[in-house]
Design a protein around this motif. Sequence first.
Motif: not given
Length: 653
Positions: A132-161
Amino acid sequence: MQSTFPRLMLQQAATRPQAPAMREKEYGIWQTTTWSELAALVQELACGLHDAGLQPGEHLVLLGSNRPRLYAAMLAAQSIGAIPVPLYQDAVATECVFPINNAEVRFCIVEDQEQVDKLLEVREQCPQLVSIWYDEPRGLRNYDEPGLSALDALLERGRQFSRQHPEFFLNRVEAGSSADVAAMFFTSGTTGNPKGVVHTHASLIDRAQAGAKFDNLKNTEEVLAYLPPAWIGQNIFSYAQWLVVGYVVNCPESASTVSIDLKEVGPTYYFAPPRVFEGLLTNVMIRMEDAGPIMRRMFHACMSVARRVGPALLDRKPVGWIDRVKYQIGNLLIYGPLRNNLGFSRVRVAYTAGEAIGPDLFSFYRSIGVNLKQLYGSTETAVFVCLHPDNEARSDTVGVPCDGVQIKVSDSGEVLVKSPGLLKEYYKNPKATAEVIAEDGWYRTSDAGFIDASGHLKIIDRVKDVGRLQGGAFSNAMFAPKYVENKLKFYSFIKEAVAFGDGRDRVCVMLNIDFDAVGNWAERKNLPYAGYTDLAGKSEVSDFIRECVEKVNEDLSRDTLLAGSQVSRFLVLHKELDADDGELTRTNKVRRGFIGEKYAVLVDALYSAQSEQYVQTQVKYEDGRTGHISATLKLLDARTFPPAKVEAGVATV
């Protein structure tokens, strides 16, 4: 020429790289994304999704409001041959389970914490959901769930690829075909589980082009994208046509700022269901009733001229010079400021669909110079089946067939359609597909209607809902519940209506009042109230609503086919019908069968001799808690009228 949505996006980026593609209001400031910036964003997301494991033909769920990065995610999925599946952002968590499991979804891109919480709540029921990727990080700083990450992380992964595989994105886009599946939209599910409507790039692009050609849309148009992206109407207007034409899509800051954002944007191309137009007009009339006597007199005098002259001017019919001068004065004093206040000062084309619109409501907007028209279509037909030509807008029809569409009416009165925009199939449901698409290619709409002498299509009701009365004064008379409900909702004081009568001796209805409109009326009558339930239970309100019901009956009595559908008894419900309580679909359509079962005690009371009935109802609050609302409801009789007699072509009562 065959194309796909990613190719259309790249064409816009190549020919108009610095032109605005989308705007998003954030913290009160409009942020612009150009076509070249959008293309770069789509490339990074596509590469990131591919690197994360999204495969061609696999589904990607999108859950949120209209946001540039969610639109880019749709394009990114399509670029690598995957299929975006937008879901309603206001759906409760349990409503997401069936679509996710039915489409075997492993990956989701969501807007914010609210949507993340929904998916985490049902994750155990959707074991295949891994990321699950989320666009707006507000309120999610302390979430620690497997597979949950920010859309910015997916974008960085895409830039590298993308740096490692610079040709990957363009090669995958070019490999796409117009016959590929472009998106899947789930139906409302009024009678069971929703069905996944599968559309190809070809079907969606063809209908987008047909609509654009019909209204001569240009890339200078401005659109406000404020309706749910999961609804195909919003998707066609702000996604398919956006990419075909290249105009600007504006995303409001939030649902609560839509009216403000509408005024700031000043769209030239606008779409809304009748309830939105009703709400805007209700607010106008409330403000006018609160205005001073001079302003009220001026408003009503100018509107009298507008109703007589405005539609004719809009339809380019001959109008006398005196009336033209009067209208111009009214335009200077009332109509122009009113259009500006509504956000319609630049609207060139406005459409409404989904429900019937009242003739007075329709006439009001056209009278003040808003080119409001109707269209007919559905999720299965990619929206554009019939449209009103500019000079033939009528409140009682849904227009004429647009390019590529054929229409006929079966012996049973059902409207049948052939169109390049038809669905490919219902996902994993060949039986349902075969039920709606015949071997000769005709799609069964399930709508009852007919084509009038001018070639316009008129819709009466759903075929399955058209019934017959049994016994009573109108025995064997036709009963069209949706037709009756729409006529009642033409009054701004009535928000919702649910009609019963098939197989019974008379028609009875349950009503919701419009809290704002009736509340304003009550305040002017010095009638105190404490909330919706209290206001709905006032005898003065019941008597006032009875007048509206009896006016509808008088109108129905003039219709030789539907005179038997007059309302004999009614009640005003103690709570507003709500999608969260299962009473409405996510597109705000009444679930009549569910309501009939849930409020069976009230239905039985309406068909008895009782004058009142106690009821207690469970309700669900926005935070997930449940509670109960109870009340003793009054059951009221309404006057009915003898059917009109037709003599020598003239109807008389």
